[in-house]
Design a protein around this motif. Sequence first.
Motif, PDB file in Angstrom:
ATOM      1  N   SER A 176       4.647  -9.581  -0.102  1.00 43.44           N
ATOM      2  CA  SER A 176       4.591  -8.306   0.477  1.00 43.44           C
ATOM      3  C   SER A 176       4.665  -7.264  -0.739  1.00 43.44           C
ATOM      4  CB  SER A 176       5.806  -8.026   1.574  1.00 43.44           C
ATOM      5  OG  SER A 176       5.705  -6.700   2.118  1.00 43.44           O
ATOM      6  N   LYS A 177       3.749  -6.225  -0.471  1.00 41.40           N
ATOM      7  CA  LYS A 177       4.097  -5.051  -1.470  1.00 41.40           C
ATOM      8  C   LYS A 177       4.533  -4.000  -0.592  1.00 41.40           C
ATOM      9  CE  LYS A 177       0.723  -6.271  -5.029  1.00 41.40           C
ATOM     10  NZ  LYS A 177      -0.660  -6.267  -5.799  1.00 41.40           N
ATOM     11  N   THR A 178       4.707  -3.921   0.508  1.00 41.37           N
ATOM     12  CA  THR A 178       4.960  -2.708   1.399  1.00 41.37           C
ATOM     13  C   THR A 178       6.126  -2.084   0.968  1.00 41.37           C
ATOM     14  OG1 THR A 178       4.130  -4.098   3.164  1.00 41.37           O
ATOM     15  CG2 THR A 178       5.297  -2.013   3.899  1.00 41.37           C
ATOM     16  N   ARG A 179       7.326  -2.657   0.390  1.00 41.57           N
ATOM     17  CA  ARG A 179       8.504  -2.066   0.013  1.00 41.57           C
ATOM     18  C   ARG A 179       8.115  -1.390  -1.274  1.00 41.57           C
ATOM     19  NH1 ARG A 179      14.400  -4.852  -1.370  1.00 41.57           N
ATOM     20  NH2 ARG A 179      15.303  -3.219  -2.052  1.00 41.57           N
ATOM     21  N   ARG A 180       7.259  -1.923  -2.098  1.00 47.12           N
ATOM     22  CA  ARG A 180       7.073  -1.075  -3.163  1.00 47.12           C
ATOM     23  C   ARG A 180       6.048   0.100  -2.914  1.00 47.12           C
ATOM     24  NH1 ARG A 180       4.535  -4.862  -8.025  1.00 47.12           N
ATOM     25  NH2 ARG A 180       2.952  -5.137  -6.442  1.00 47.12           N
ATOM     26  N   GLN A 202       0.629   5.262   5.518  1.00 44.21           N
ATOM     27  CA  GLN A 202      -0.716   5.191   5.602  1.00 44.21           C
ATOM     28  C   GLN A 202      -1.289   4.962   4.131  1.00 44.21           C
ATOM     29  OE1 GLN A 202       1.169   7.810   6.527  1.00 44.21           O
ATOM     30  NE2 GLN A 202       0.690   7.088   8.950  1.00 44.21           N
ATOM     31  N   LYS A 203      -0.610   5.141   2.992  1.00 41.71           N
ATOM     32  CA  LYS A 203      -0.889   4.716   1.740  1.00 41.71           C
ATOM     33  C   LYS A 203      -0.899   3.264   1.645  1.00 41.71           C
ATOM     34  CE  LYS A 203      -0.380   5.680  -3.214  1.00 41.71           C
ATOM     35  NZ  LYS A 203       0.300   6.602  -4.070  1.00 41.71           N
ATOM     36  N   ALA A 204       0.169   2.790   2.088  1.00 40.22           N
ATOM     37  CA  ALA A 204       0.526   1.423   2.066  1.00 40.22           C
ATOM     38  C   ALA A 204      -0.514   0.617   2.540  1.00 40.22           C
ATOM     39  CB  ALA A 204       1.994   1.125   2.637  1.00 40.22           C
ATOM     40  N   ARG A 205      -0.755   0.960   3.884  1.00 41.06           N
ATOM     41  CA  ARG A 205      -1.999   0.251   4.530  1.00 41.06           C
ATOM     42  C   ARG A 205      -3.260   0.285   3.782  1.00 41.06           C
ATOM     43  NH1 ARG A 205      -0.146   2.883  10.541  1.00 41.06           N
ATOM     44  NH2 ARG A 205       0.789   1.193  11.152  1.00 41.06           N
ATOM     45  N   ALA A 206      -3.263   1.599   3.323  1.00 37.63           N
ATOM     46  CA  ALA A 206      -4.935   1.735   2.587  1.00 37.63           C
ATOM     47  C   ALA A 206      -4.984   0.557   1.223  1.00 37.63           C
ATOM     48  CB  ALA A 206      -5.122   3.008   1.936  1.00 37.63           C
ATOM     49  N   GLN A 207      -3.583   0.225   0.769  1.00 32.44           N
ATOM     50  CA  GLN A 207      -3.417  -0.582  -0.488  1.00 32.44           C
ATOM     51  C   GLN A 207      -3.605  -2.010  -0.017  1.00 32.44           C
ATOM     52  OE1 GLN A 207      -0.126   0.861  -2.381  1.00 32.44           O
ATOM     53  NE2 GLN A 207      -1.259   2.259  -3.554  1.00 32.44           N
ATOM     54  N   ARG A 208      -3.478  -2.281   1.379  1.00 35.16           N
ATOM     55  CA  ARG A 208      -3.506  -3.699   1.825  1.00 35.16           C
ATOM     56  C   ARG A 208      -2.043  -4.306   1.358  1.00 35.16           C
ATOM     57  NH1 ARG A 208      -9.189  -6.182   2.060  1.00 35.16           N
ATOM     58  NH2 ARG A 208     -10.272  -4.706   3.301  1.00 35.16           N
ATOM     59  N   PRO A 209      -0.740  -4.153   1.811  1.00 36.15           N
ATOM     60  CA  PRO A 209       0.286  -4.369   1.196  1.00 36.15           C
ATOM     61  C   PRO A 209       0.278  -5.836   0.896  1.00 36.15           C
ATOM     62  CG  PRO A 209       0.699  -3.688   3.578  1.00 36.15           C
ATOM     63  CD  PRO A 209      -0.766  -3.379   3.118  1.00 36.15           C
ATOM     64  N   TYR A 210      -0.376  -6.638   1.657  1.00 39.17           N
ATOM     65  CA  TYR A 210      -0.057  -8.185   1.357  1.00 39.17           C
ATOM     66  C   TYR A 210      -1.257  -8.645   0.400  1.00 39.17           C
ATOM     67  CZ  TYR A 210       3.023  -8.060   5.076  1.00 39.17           C
ATOM     68  OH  TYR A 210       4.112  -7.669   5.921  1.00 39.17           O
ATOM     69  N   SER A 211      -1.631  -7.771  -0.416  1.00 37.95           N
ATOM     70  CA  SER A 211      -2.606  -8.262  -1.698  1.00 37.95           C
ATOM     71  C   SER A 211      -3.949  -8.372  -1.290  1.00 37.95           C
ATOM     72  CB  SER A 211      -1.871  -9.274  -2.594  1.00 37.95           C
ATOM     73  OG  SER A 211      -0.671  -8.732  -2.916  1.00 37.95           O
ATOM     74  N   LEU A 212      -4.329  -8.137  -0.001  1.00 36.18           N
ATOM     75  CA  LEU A 212      -5.739  -8.609   0.266  1.00 36.18           C
ATOM     76  C   LEU A 212      -6.743  -7.650  -0.402  1.00 36.18           C
ATOM     77  CD1 LEU A 212      -7.470 -10.892   1.678  1.00 36.18           C
ATOM     78  CD2 LEU A 212      -4.908 -10.898   1.745  1.00 36.18           C
ATOM     79  N   THR A 213      -7.406  -7.715  -1.539  1.00 31.42           N
ATOM     80  CA  THR A 213      -8.518  -6.799  -1.840  1.00 31.42           C
ATOM     81  C   THR A 213      -9.767  -6.927  -1.304  1.00 31.42           C
ATOM     82  OG1 THR A 213      -9.041  -7.959  -3.782  1.00 31.42           O
ATOM     83  CG2 THR A 213      -7.134  -6.735  -4.279  1.00 31.42           C
ATOM     84  N   ASN A 214     -10.579  -5.997  -1.500  1.00 28.53           N
ATOM     85  CA  ASN A 214     -12.055  -6.121  -0.880  1.00 28.53           C
ATOM     86  C   ASN A 214     -12.597  -7.356  -1.421  1.00 28.53           C
ATOM     87  OD1 ASN A 214     -11.767  -3.847   0.591  1.00 28.53           O
ATOM     88  ND2 ASN A 214     -12.639  -2.613  -1.075  1.00 28.53           N
ATOM     89  N   GLU A 215     -12.295  -7.454  -2.874  1.00 27.92           N
ATOM     90  CA  GLU A 215     -13.002  -8.844  -3.625  1.00 27.92           C
ATOM     91  C   GLU A 215     -12.362 -10.171  -3.027  1.00 27.92           C
ATOM     92  OE1 GLU A 215     -13.639  -5.376  -5.752  1.00 27.92           O
ATOM     93  OE2 GLU A 215     -11.765  -6.154  -5.261  1.00 27.92           O
ATOM     94  N   THR A 216     -11.024 -10.355  -2.706  1.00 29.68           N
ATOM     95  CA  THR A 216     -10.518 -11.376  -2.003  1.00 29.68           C
ATOM     96  C   THR A 216     -11.129 -11.656  -0.544  1.00 29.68           C
ATOM     97  OG1 THR A 216      -8.317 -11.036  -3.219  1.00 29.68           O
ATOM     98  CG2 THR A 216      -8.344 -12.472  -1.313  1.00 29.68           C
ATOM     99  N   GLU A 217     -11.268 -10.463   0.156  1.00 28.50           N
ATOM    100  CA  GLU A 217     -12.024 -10.492   1.623  1.00 28.50           C
ATOM    101  C   GLU A 217     -13.270 -10.954   1.344  1.00 28.50           C
ATOM    102  OE1 GLU A 217     -11.694  -7.548   5.048  1.00 28.50           O
ATOM    103  OE2 GLU A 217     -13.158  -6.790   3.551  1.00 28.50           O
ATOM    104  N   ASN A 218     -14.155 -10.541   0.347  1.00 34.08           N
ATOM    105  CA  ASN A 218     -15.375 -11.214  -0.036  1.00 34.08           C
ATOM    106  C   ASN A 218     -15.512 -12.592  -0.267  1.00 34.08           C
ATOM    107  OD1 ASN A 218     -16.672  -8.631   0.580  1.00 34.08           O
ATOM    108  ND2 ASN A 218     -16.656  -7.953  -1.572  1.00 34.08           N
TER     109      ASN A 218
END
Length: 1002
Positions: free
Chosen positions: A479-483, A491-507
């Motif tokens: 989790s990166k939420t706490r950081r 809202q910023k945490a959600r935008a950053q995907r707190p569990y590290s799923l980037t767009n590239e990981t999703e792709n």
Amino acid sequence: MIWNIKQIALLLLILIAFRGTAMAQTQLTETDKKHWVDSVFQSLSAEQRIAQLIWVNTAADKNIAGQLKVAELIKEYNLGGVIFFTGDPVKQVELTNFYQASAQTPLFVAMDAEWGAGMRLPGVMPFPYNMMMGASHNPELIKQATTEMAKQMKRLGVQISLGPVVDINTQPLNPIIGMRSFGESPKQVAACGIAYMQGLQENNILAIAKHFPGHGDTQTDSHLTLPLVPYSRERLDSVELYPFKELTKKGVAGVMSAHLNVPQLDSTKGIPSSLSTKILNEILRDEWNYQGLVVSDAMNMAGAKSFGAPGEIEALALKAGNDVIEFPKDVELTIAGIKKAIESGLLSQEEIDFKCRKVLAAKYDAGLNKLAPVSRINLMEELNTPQAELVKRKLIEASLTLLENHNDIIPLKGLDTLKVACLTVGETTTTPFQSMLSKYTKTDNFFLPEQFSEEELNAIKTKLKDYNLVITGLHLYESKTRRSMQVGSLQKARAQRPYSLTNETENLLHYLSNNKKSIVVFFSSPYALTEVRDFTPPAGLIMAYQKDSLVQELAAQQIFGGIGASGKLPVTLGNYYKIGDGLNISKAVRLKYTIPEEVGMNSTRLNHRIDSLVSDAIAKRATPGCSVLAAKDGKIVFRKTYGYHTYDERIPVSENDLYDLASVTKVTGALAAVLKLTDEGKININDKFSAYWPDWEKRLFHSSVKEDLGWREILAHQAGLIPYINYWSETAKDGQLKNRWYSVQKTEDYQLEVAPNLFLKNNFKKKIYKDIRKSKLNPPGKYVYSGLSFLLIPQITENLSGQTYTDFLDANYYHSLGAHTITYNPLTKFPKSRIVPTEYDSYYRKQQVQGTVHDEAAAVFGGVAGNAGLFANANDLAKLIQMYLQMGSYGGEQYLNPTTMKEFTRVQFPENNNRRGLGFDKPLLNNNELSPEQTYPCPGASPESFGHFGFTGTLVWADPTYNLVYIFLSNRVYPTREGNMLGKLNVRTNILQVFYDEIESK
């Protein structure tokens, strides 16, 4: 039996007396306890009674100044306890002894060790996170795990564990609980929490349930702010409060009060629950009648500090119902503030005294009335016991959650049809996951950093193009939420995907699911999956929860069927999966990699005895090194390498090294072919051998004394064949090789490579066949070991199957088993550095033999023969022998008919005092009647067991009675075959007996 009145009366008297004795003992204990508490209490000043309610933080790290400051506070105020956080195990023991020596009253030593002391101390084995424990749905295993945690803590001189966490995590974006929670089901969390608590407290570690009244449905961190829990009392009773109430009923030693704003329980504006009389006294004490300790969460957290100054908030905490103040920002201000509260009437001395007595009584219960220094001797060994590891393994195995298994892809089948890529995301070097996958079959490893770019993704796609199976491990942050909370809004945490799923990981995940047959494993918080938009499941999906090395290894084993699957999701994952989801696989189908304790063996004894035997052998130059493996009940429980490739000690023996199997080839190569051809009806072992080898038939131009020899007699070594013919000598004169037979280049006529850059003429094979036919034949019926017939089996295999001998073995066994290191002529597939050298051949090939078969008879066949020539590592060899042991079954496939295996592994001619099976070696017929030194191969071997020795110092043995497989590989012929010290010392068989001894000692 009919009881008379006198007997019944006597029984009642005995029961009453027994009960009376038990009650007297209890009363005596309570009397002793009261006496100790009273004595200590009377020795304390008013200020020291306050100090007994304070626990300060410390760490066994490099901050010596901080450690000395804690010691000064202990000595000056006689503090109640310390809480260890980071540090070193040995240093913590030293500090514990130092602190206890500094204290007038024995200190409570606590650890915030939710998954064991390894959570805080490097070098100490950690246990799974609570969420992974919850996925096991197995309270008994959780209790076993916390029993081992308790042993760790006791060994460190700890009496209190700040756990279990029994918060209900219903908020995926919870920044502070998450993986620390057992899940989202109140009943499940309560059951897990009770088991956790019992494992600790039944082993004399006091458990502190936290974070009351429930931190699981918050989106902020009480370390940084005061989180809001806005729910109704009805909802709180059924969810947040439920597990705490259940644990208080079961006698949990303590409850930790959290810094939460719960307006439905206390409407006072901005008051933390840790300072609320309505929450702590009125609910916890009065409604629930809880009599245990109430411990505040750290008072330096923002959730508490926002309500007042140091000293003030600690006094409020005691007034609200806390018995212990944990982690105050300033001890001096805290004590001063509490004194001031007593003077003002906010607190009474009676309240302080009551709490002090309560703390002292808990210290007595924890054994502090008999405090002794903590020993450093064998500390690390006793913190990391095999029993603890076994419990951890079982808990992980029960927790791994199989969420997708399209077309039953798991466990993998048809390994010979797969080209496997193992992709790791988030690591850049080979992971334990990849290493374990490679134990089952040939794999290729690829890597992507956690924050990879689109260019890196495209490059990986290109590399994966030719693979028909991709196994991907996602090693993401839990989790990166706490950081994120520290730097911005939710809202910023959600935008950053707190569990590290980037767009590239999703792709990447979309690509794997839509374009590849793939298996994906999440070594992360399960909530990471919810960040994938429009998730398309891959063929196989495993939720593994965390990146621990054992988790990775067992997840890999699950993919190949080394273990089954039974874990269930403890939380809901968006719209994709619900709590309780998880597919079952009931049993293992391939070898499992584990430790001896799982099959009732003792790893300490095994290591000590085998290490001693091998060390002695190496010291006496019986062999430069060796590889030893044993599997019991389908589980590899011992796999260890010793020594070096050679006596110059340059290259240590590795598990992946290949050894020349020598005559073990007979049962792993030639006999394997005969077994399969027998199954297929192409060989009948009751036939004459000449029916398959016409050269032995009498014909116009030659006679043969071998025409009537049968398969059964030949394979049992009692057909009368002589043991050996020295074929190569016919190609040399006066120690020099004849030019007409050899070429330094491979040509159409010179294809038989006897050594690198040395090729024998093809038609020499015909001369060998002729020599065998013309060789002397002794009277049949007597056991005489002979390798002659095995030289003919490869050609018979090719004649009957239409395939080359090596292709036949690869297709029917080795590749399907995932045993790619079992091979002839390994230099064509593996680097020379991975192949252990054998003898320096000073009489034939005039060179060091390494990667070329040692046996000269096999060498003149170009290294591909039935009597010798196979190379392998111990791991792959075990797969084949395990298949034999299981009567032809392995990996969910039936390679051979059980009837065929049973026939080949039974003694054929006991009436001739011949112990042999068909091809397989067997124990002496009267083994159990002999003295230990006369037995063969060793005293413990059952009559059903079978195997084979090899001249280079090898041995394979399988025992169906004990479900045991044993492999010993060495190069005892290095640098010369002379002496055979390995045989004289009985190293191979003595080690085999060690395993039998362990089985018998169960």
